[in-house]
Design an enzyme around this catalytic site. Sequence first.
Site, PDB file in Angstrom:
ATOM      1  N   PHE A 116     -81.236  34.345 -53.709  1.00 55.44           N
ATOM      2  CA  PHE A 116     -80.614  33.512 -52.743  1.00 55.44           C
ATOM      3  C   PHE A 116     -81.284  31.863 -52.785  1.00 55.44           C
ATOM      4  CE2 PHE A 116     -79.728  37.056 -50.036  1.00 55.44           C
ATOM      5  CZ  PHE A 116     -78.434  37.261 -50.240  1.00 55.44           C
ATOM      6  N   LYS A 123     -62.191  38.123 -54.517  1.00 59.86           N
ATOM      7  CA  LYS A 123     -62.661  39.166 -53.702  1.00 59.86           C
ATOM      8  C   LYS A 123     -63.972  38.750 -53.998  1.00 59.86           C
ATOM      9  CE  LYS A 123     -63.216  44.625 -53.347  1.00 59.86           C
ATOM     10  NZ  LYS A 123     -62.030  45.023 -53.756  1.00 59.86           N
ATOM     11  N   LYS A 175     -65.982  25.435 -60.694  1.00 60.62           N
ATOM     12  CA  LYS A 175     -67.190  24.668 -59.581  1.00 60.62           C
ATOM     13  C   LYS A 175     -68.069  25.256 -59.497  1.00 60.62           C
ATOM     14  CE  LYS A 175     -64.828  20.698 -59.083  1.00 60.62           C
ATOM     15  NZ  LYS A 175     -63.886  20.035 -57.571  1.00 60.62           N
ATOM     16  N   GLU A 211     -72.610  28.578 -52.817  1.00 63.65           N
ATOM     17  CA  GLU A 211     -73.590  27.548 -51.841  1.00 63.65           C
ATOM     18  C   GLU A 211     -72.321  26.701 -51.176  1.00 63.65           C
ATOM     19  OE1 GLU A 211     -76.052  26.520 -55.184  1.00 63.65           O
ATOM     20  OE2 GLU A 211     -77.810  26.884 -54.447  1.00 63.65           O
TER      21      GLU A 211
HETATM   22 MO1  MOS Z   1     -79.614  28.946 -55.589  1.00 66.32          MO
HETATM   23  S1  MOS Z   1     -80.867  28.257 -53.766  1.00 66.32           S
HETATM   24  O1  MOS Z   1     -80.087  27.617 -56.277  1.00 66.32           O
HETATM   25  O2  MOS Z   1     -80.594  30.896 -55.787  1.00 66.32           O
END
Ligand code: MOS
Length: 751
Positions: A248, A638, A706, A710
């Site tokens: 993350f 998925k 794209k 996030e």
């Molecule tokens: Mo992401 S916060 O660019 O791993």
Amino acid sequence: MPRSDSYIGSPHSRVDGPAKVTGRAKYAAEYHHPGLLQGYIVNSPITRGRITAIHSGEVLKIPGVIKILTHENRQNTAWMNLKYADMDAPPGVPFKPLHDATIRFNGQPVALVIAESFEVARYAASVLRIDYAEESHATDVRTRLDEARKPKKGLATFLKPPPPKPKGKVEQALAGADVTAGGRFYHGIEHHNPMELFASTVIYEEDGKLTIFDKTQGTINSQLYVKNVFGKSFKDVRVLAPYVGGAFGSGLRPQYQLFLAVLAALDLQRSVRVTMNRHQMFTFGHRPATVQHTNFGATGGKVVALQHDAIGETSRFEDYTEIVVNWANMVYPSPHVKLGYQLVPLDVPTPTDMRAPGGVTGQHAIECTIDELAHKAGVDPIEFRLKNYSLINDADGKPYSSKELAECFLQGAAQFGWKDRNPLPRSMTRNGKQVGWGMASGIWEAMQVIARAEAVLTADGKLTVRSAVTDIGTGTWTIMTQLAADCMGMNIEDVTFELGDSRLPFAPIQGGSFTSSTVGVAVKAACDGLKKKLFKRAVTSFPERFGSTEFGEVNFSEGRLTVPGQEGVALKDIVATTKRGQLVSRNTGSLPLLKLRKVTRAAHSAAFVEVEVDEDFGHVKVTRAVTAVAAGKIMNPKTARSQILGGMVWGISKALREETIIDHRYGRVMNANLAEYHTPVHADIHQLDVIFVEERDEIVNELGVKGVGEIGIVGLVPAIANAIFHATGRRVRDLPITLDKVMRQEEPRKN
Ligand code: MOS
């Protein structure tokens, strides 16, 4: 369409799934080696000051303890004056573990105890006495706002540009607007907490070469770091991370366990593993605490003024920045705009990107303020957004390469049943609870950087495609396999994708939602190159069939090279005519730079949330949520859906649960464990729906993708806050929105 053209866009299950669920997948701390030593990290209990004495003597007598590495006895490293030790280093000088006696933040690693077993190392670390001289510290951004200053510029600035210059006269426009809205928003530090703890297993080879199993988002980035810091050459350092248990953003930069494990391995000329514990996962990069102020104005339902300021924290040695305030004018056209972004250096480790860094921070404030503005203007929030909708990015005047956000509003609203909403706050109840419906939009840049890939076809008809990229749980492994199979017109069973090894062709860190485009385009380039080689070979080896054919006339499908009206030749038969029994193509993915200079590239979303608020107890439950996403081509519905779901769950977490609690008297994290660092559990997650709206983008890159890593989190946080307003009539602007804040009647404190 032949079957082999259809893998992309189909919900193929993860190729790495069986290995993960059966436990065959090995993570960085699970590699064994004869004689492997174990290192255990000792962290500073003070926040600022100096180490005055390290009492190693008694500890070294503990049977099984090999060595205690500290700043007093560590070998020289090469990085004394090196600024950019890794690909993601912000301007400044990176933190150097065990460099000197200075303590710069709480939890700073101060010693590594190396022993024959993990248990002995841990025990010895627990009894190692270290004396400190403490100095006063500052860890709360809210108390140091007067020290805010502009961030320093550096290499990273091109990916994280500062806010654009002001436009018009914002104060005047606000004074003359029909309605204004805004306020002060705050969220504290958050920590990533992936399931897999940071660990490095360093295998010391006889010739001094290192093979390192590292928990990272970039094998080549860790390799680069070890090379830079320890003065090694690339070929002497190999970093592998075939499986990564979540990251993350926490693994975008090499973490200090890598430094310590390599230091120990080189010092002892032995193989060493260093693993962090959960507590130590709270001692490095984090989402920075940020204070924001918004003031937006609208006249006749149109935005006329946008003022947005943010002050984030950073460490005293690096200027970590985020894009927090730049979004408002990208989404809402306005003649008067003033944006500000500053940093306050504190006695904390350098913050690190955390899922949608800056975007989720800024858009929380922006989308809540827009909701307030729409409410005050008496306009439905979707209608307000459609009235202020533009296919041009008003911040730079460039059109979006594609933008199907309006369709997200329509499809999301239909799925959610938005038309039945009573716009009045406190108007909806159920079982004695206040019910609120809120929505928000989201935006995240669609970036692409450079990567390379290699495609190898062997005479047994098997294709192997390779890249150094990692798969941190996103589905990269799967979609690259699908893409390669489609590109070559082969059965997916005959295609293997290899990743997670710094020896493989270059890939950057996996982050920024740019991996699908970046590595995808490289994989396509490698496959396209391979197709040309196959064709060329076919022309010489099978002249009777292909002698008078042009490349443009042939097809690759079902594992064969064909010309319309002919049965063609199996690809493996073409390869069989080569001396080495294989054909190899290595290529770099192209960036359509000229086209890209003229457009803005972004993924968009619309999030809809229903909350139930128990006003007696302040409890908020997200009973259902819908996120509609426009992110170009969806390579695998998925795995993409899982990305959005993960973002939505995190949105719930960020809005209602997550908070690193620091006792600022000590500068220390008080909830550095998964029991007290609250994240949602299954009982907190109810109905979540994901919609992908169709979006064709022929400019963004040749795949039209794209990225979805996030965009799923950004809209959900403000949608929840807006739903809570609709349920209760109260605007809570600090995150997380905990019981006390929901119950509190008075305005939040100023600081
Ligand atoms: Mo992401 S916060 O660019 O791993």
